[in-house]
Design a protein around this motif. Sequence first.
Motif: not given
Lengths: 376, 363
Positions: A1, A192, A229-230, B102, B213, B217-218
């Motif tokens: 990302m 988020s 989402q981050q 990721l 993390m 992220l997910i």
Amino acid sequence: MKLKNVAAVGTLALATALALSACASGSSSSGTPDASTTPTTAAIDYSALAGTITAGGSSAQANAQAAWVTAFTAQAKGVTINYDKSQGSGGGVTNWLAGSYDFAGSDSPLKAEQQTSAQTLCGPGGALNLPIYLDGVAVIYNLAGVKDLNLSSATIAKIFSLQITTWNDPAIAADNPGVTLPSTAITTVTRSDGSGTTTNFTNYLSQTQPSIWTNAPGNAWPIAGSSAQQGGSGVVNTVKAGDGTIGYADHSAIGELTSANIQVGTGTDFVPFSAEGASNAFTEAAATQDTGIKGDLAQKIDYTKITDADAYPIPLISYAILCTTFADSTQAELTKSYISFVASEVGQQVAAKNAGSAPIPADMQAEIATSLELIK
Amino acid sequence: MVILAGVALFLIIQAIPAIMADWPSNSDLNEGPTAGYANFWTYVGPLIWGTLFSAAIALVIGAPIAIGIALFISHYAPRRLAGILGYLVDLLAAVPSIVFGLWGIIVIRPFLLPLSDWLNTYLGWIPLFGGQVSTTGSTILAGGVVLAVMILPIITSISREIFLQTPRLHEEAALALGATKWEMIKMAVFPYGRSGVISATLLGLGRALGETMAIALIISPAILVSVRMLTEGENSQTIAANIALNFPIATTLQREALIGTGLLLFVISLVVNMLARVIAGRAGAGAKRKRSKMMAQLPPSDPSTVLAVDDVLARKAAAGHTEGADVAEPEIDAEEADAGVSGPFVADDRPADSTEKRQGDDA
């Protein structure tokens, strides 16, 4: 990302460079500009300056700060500037209040009690909120077969408060006559993590549609049920990956995604994002708040005042926050020089070209210059 | 120990202002990420649930696979393959969690979408699979799957070592009595390694609880208590991810509130790890070693002696062990009563190289 984000920034920087027919090699990794893209009309000679400026905060400003730092230090060779974007707005202000930073980058101006505690750091003169960064919040979507979408503020508020759940809802159809909308379910994509973008967007919703959007504005998304989402890039990537998704992000971060045209005011004009549009919106809607601090330029945006067809309805402002009185006068001089460069026409163009932001209007640039005179 | 106490002290001192504060009336706490909570405990409650729930999903998916891999490496795989496989699994532990994150976003999220749809359509009446199914895949299930992969190396490597330590005489005795390989594993390896496997699993749980993390992220999080695994908006947030996501923007008191949630995570992890140690220690390595040494002194050719000694030892040993030994014996008897063809056959079928392998490992 993150990688994608960097790549997007790199692409942007590259595209900018191409557009300028100038060489922007080496800008791919962090979006830092090549100094040669900077107009060389700077009236002030910064070359005598030396020292280190330590700052941090808002990540929305990060790309612009990187551009400013490169452009500024190209002229002021003795100056080192460290801007720590990992802190975010809250962390930036906290560290600045603790005396670690020369200035803080923040998406919202100091609150009253922060201003009070700033006086222990800055003396009775208090601290200044200077609006140095202007951008827009883009409403991005990914919907198969729809390339051009108009959204009224009421429709946006209904979509994001989950009152509209399918794309062929009559409300959306009413905004888009002649467009065939699929019956795909709508997935709203939000942040988020706490974010200044969320603050600006929820401010917009609650001011323009208070009867539909009943949640208080804030930096945390208030409604459960969206895909959270981050980071801005997380939102962008998720919108891109899904079908029927809609989200919001800093315009400078949306990459190749299409953003919706937003209704201005209550009229029939739908406006896509443009740098001029954001600048016009700033002129129309932003008013300097009276915080009792001389020279303070904390802005209050009244989104309902944005009615002209050449203004983008959801501008986003970010501030540099600094003391009126520094403990060290050379440091004051140094920081002042940097911020005045940032808020100058040249500085704003550098950010617009390299970070995709919008330049702040000329009269506000002049006001910032006047306020900076107060700093000692 | 000093560091641990120091960390605990730091967390407590930092967290106290937020825990004590009156949340609805506090101007710092009634906005932003901490808005709308009556006090610290209503804020942290759903977070604790989310932390435990995601870790539980990871464990349910990950532990059986990890133990299976460990068993394959220790008892089934040819020696060369076992070495490579063990190495590869250990290597998983070296992958940074951001990379797992990721990978989760780009690969696992879309990969699980068809499964999510299927589960929701046909098993939607089970609360776990109910609700509005996600279209982007940012579900706690995806997070749990990635977590499961992340805890694999811990559980696998510890379990593998435990399985390899099973006294050879137990195994050979079981085989000599006519057990198939799988029966031998059930009778000799599992009872012996049970406590070790449990503590390995708890260590994996500790890892899953603290993971930040990848989860941040997910998963598309919301601070609420929910058991739904396939939705977009009803995934319970975990403590660690919540801290990571909100710390940058938080004001001073909000940070203290987040540190307070960290304190509770610290307590939970501490309890889990202590539990793991207690279980590992109870049937501890000391007793095992003594026991296997005594085994080694016996003539290896006489399974009945082995079992007899085992029986005596079992009575002496801690409760966890008696069970295993007692259960094992009747099973062997039953097998013999069957007068199975399998008995001698399996005994003969025992891989010849495994003796060498064990000796190699011991050396």
